[in-house]
Design an enzyme around this catalytic site. Structure first.
Site, PDB file in Angstrom:
ATOM      1  N   THR A 120       0.842  -1.194   0.000  1.00 50.38           N
ATOM      2  CA  THR A 120       0.000   0.000   0.000  1.00 50.38           C
ATOM      3  C   THR A 120       0.878   1.244   0.000  1.00 50.38           C
ATOM      4  OG1 THR A 120      -1.837   1.136   1.120  1.00 50.38           O
ATOM      5  CG2 THR A 120      -0.145   0.212   2.540  1.00 50.38           C
ATOM      6  N   ASP A 156      -7.738  -5.968   0.534  1.00 49.56           N
ATOM      7  CA  ASP A 156      -8.771  -5.423  -0.342  1.00 49.56           C
ATOM      8  C   ASP A 156     -10.066  -5.387   0.466  1.00 49.56           C
ATOM      9  OD1 ASP A 156      -9.215  -4.263  -2.874  1.00 49.56           O
ATOM     10  OD2 ASP A 156     -10.388  -5.990  -3.476  1.00 49.56           O
ATOM     11  N   PHE A 162     -12.788   8.118   6.377  1.00 49.51           N
ATOM     12  CA  PHE A 162     -12.662   8.295   4.924  1.00 49.51           C
ATOM     13  C   PHE A 162     -13.688   7.389   4.227  1.00 49.51           C
ATOM     14  CE2 PHE A 162     -10.593   4.356   3.442  1.00 49.51           C
ATOM     15  CZ  PHE A 162     -10.303   3.770   4.656  1.00 49.51           C
ATOM     16  N   ARG A 178     -11.069  -3.850   8.881  1.00 51.83           N
ATOM     17  CA  ARG A 178      -9.623  -3.945   8.676  1.00 51.83           C
ATOM     18  C   ARG A 178      -8.925  -4.333   9.976  1.00 51.83           C
ATOM     19  NH1 ARG A 178      -9.486  -0.526   5.187  1.00 51.83           N
ATOM     20  NH2 ARG A 178      -9.877   1.141   6.675  1.00 51.83           N
TER      21      ARG A 178
HETATM   22  P1  IMP Z   1      -9.334  -0.600  -0.259  1.00 49.29           P
HETATM   23  O1  IMP Z   1      -9.401  -1.960  -0.822  1.00 49.29           O
HETATM   24  O2  IMP Z   1      -8.865  -0.566   1.161  1.00 49.29           O
HETATM   25  O3  IMP Z   1      -8.591   0.378  -1.152  1.00 49.29           O
HETATM   26  O4  IMP Z   1     -10.836  -0.063  -0.173  1.00 49.29           O
HETATM   27  C1  IMP Z   1     -11.648   0.088  -1.313  1.00 49.29           C
HETATM   28  C2  IMP Z   1     -12.656   1.178  -1.062  1.00 49.29           C
HETATM   29  O5  IMP Z   1     -13.482   0.793   0.039  1.00 49.29           O
HETATM   30  C3  IMP Z   1     -12.058   2.521  -0.644  1.00 49.29           C
HETATM   31  O6  IMP Z   1     -11.783   3.302  -1.777  1.00 49.29           O
HETATM   32  C4  IMP Z   1     -13.160   3.128   0.197  1.00 49.29           C
HETATM   33  O7  IMP Z   1     -14.096   3.769  -0.629  1.00 49.29           O
HETATM   34  C5  IMP Z   1     -13.830   1.913   0.811  1.00 49.29           C
HETATM   35  N1  IMP Z   1     -13.346   1.672   2.177  1.00 49.29           N
HETATM   36  C6  IMP Z   1     -12.359   0.825   2.568  1.00 49.29           C
HETATM   37  N2  IMP Z   1     -12.184   0.853   3.887  1.00 49.29           N
HETATM   38  C7  IMP Z   1     -13.090   1.744   4.346  1.00 49.29           C
HETATM   39  C8  IMP Z   1     -13.389   2.215   5.653  1.00 49.29           C
HETATM   40  O8  IMP Z   1     -12.775   1.849   6.657  1.00 49.29           O
HETATM   41  N3  IMP Z   1     -14.383   3.119   5.731  1.00 49.29           N
HETATM   42  C9  IMP Z   1     -15.078   3.567   4.661  1.00 49.29           C
HETATM   43  N4  IMP Z   1     -14.821   3.174   3.431  1.00 49.29           N
HETATM   44  C10 IMP Z   1     -13.828   2.257   3.268  1.00 49.29           C
END
Ligand code: IMP
Length: 203
Positions: free
Chosen positions: A7, A68, A159, A188
């Site tokens: 990341t 992801d 976010f 997460r």
């Molecule tokens: P990523 O796989 O962590 O990049 O997450 C993909 C998408 O999920 C991000 O672009 C956010 O829009 C959404 N997302 C991931 N984690 C969170 C969170 O903890 N809160 C809110 N949205 C999240």
């Protein structure tokens, strides 16, 4: 032991580094000079996490993990799911070009599509999948937080979809509850806790 977290999101890196054993030196993609935007072409969160961790372990010969995350909304048959980051950009009714990761466009589409759905039917979950590759062998860890999509946005912390997601057992959005509560119950955090437990067995 050195371990790459695939990341460049400094917010995630800081959150995760607090949870994994101190003996592990956590490196970001920037730390290993990886500037490639790794394509997320999978059709599931599991596949996308694996694509990212395999990319790093194959190309850089380093132990690595990648995550992801998807938001799965029951009234939308599990959407946006694997398309969570670009749900607004993929909106067929949108006439302008919208970039990926546009939080306002993403939340706007969800709120429009759920406009006639009452609160009790707005059940949803965030799901994170982590793919860890150690010495060429993959292990996956999953973290889930159940909740609901609120009728409107509220709160200013966090976010992504935080202003419209209310976790089970609470009456406010993640964006109103703030980072301390969110990081103790989030998808997460739960996936990383399982990763950390596994890493402790290797120490
Ligand atoms: P990523 O796989 O962590 O990049 O997450 C993909 C998408 O999920 C991000 O672009 C956010 O829009 C959404 N997302 C991931 N984690 C969170 C969170 O903890 N809160 C809110 N949205 C999240």
């Amino acid at each position: 032991m050195k371990l790459v977290f695939a990341t460049n999101n400094s917010h995630k890196l800081e959150e995760v580094s607090k949870m994994i054993p101190k003996e592990i030196e956590l490196l970001s993609l920037k730390d290993i000079n990886c500037t490639t935007d790794i394509p997320e072409t999978g059709t599931t969160l599991e596949e996308n996490a694996t694509i990212k961790s395999k990319f790093v372990s194959t190309r850089y010969h380093l132990d690595c993990f990648a995550d992801d995350t998807g938001l799965e909304i029951d009234a939308l048959n599990g959407a946006p799911g694997v398309y969570t980051a670009r749900y607004g950009a993929l909106d067929p009714s949108c006439e302008q070009e919208v970039p990926s990761h546009d939080n306002e466009a993403n939340m706007g589409r969800v709120l429009r599509e759920l406009a006639t759905v009452p609160l009790e039917k707005r059940t949803a979950r965030f799901r994170t999948v982590i793919s860890l590759i150690i010495k060429g062998k993959e292990h996956q860890f999953e973290g889930v937080v159940e909740g609901r999509i609120l009728m409107r946005k509220s709160g200013h912390e966090g976010f992504g979809y935080d202003p419209i997601f209310c976790p089970e057992g609470y009456s406010e959005s993640f964006a109103s509850l703030g980072d301390d509560i969110k990081n103790s119950i989030s998808h997460r955090a739960r996936a990383v806790a399982k990763l950390a437990d596994y890493l402790k067995t290797l120490a």
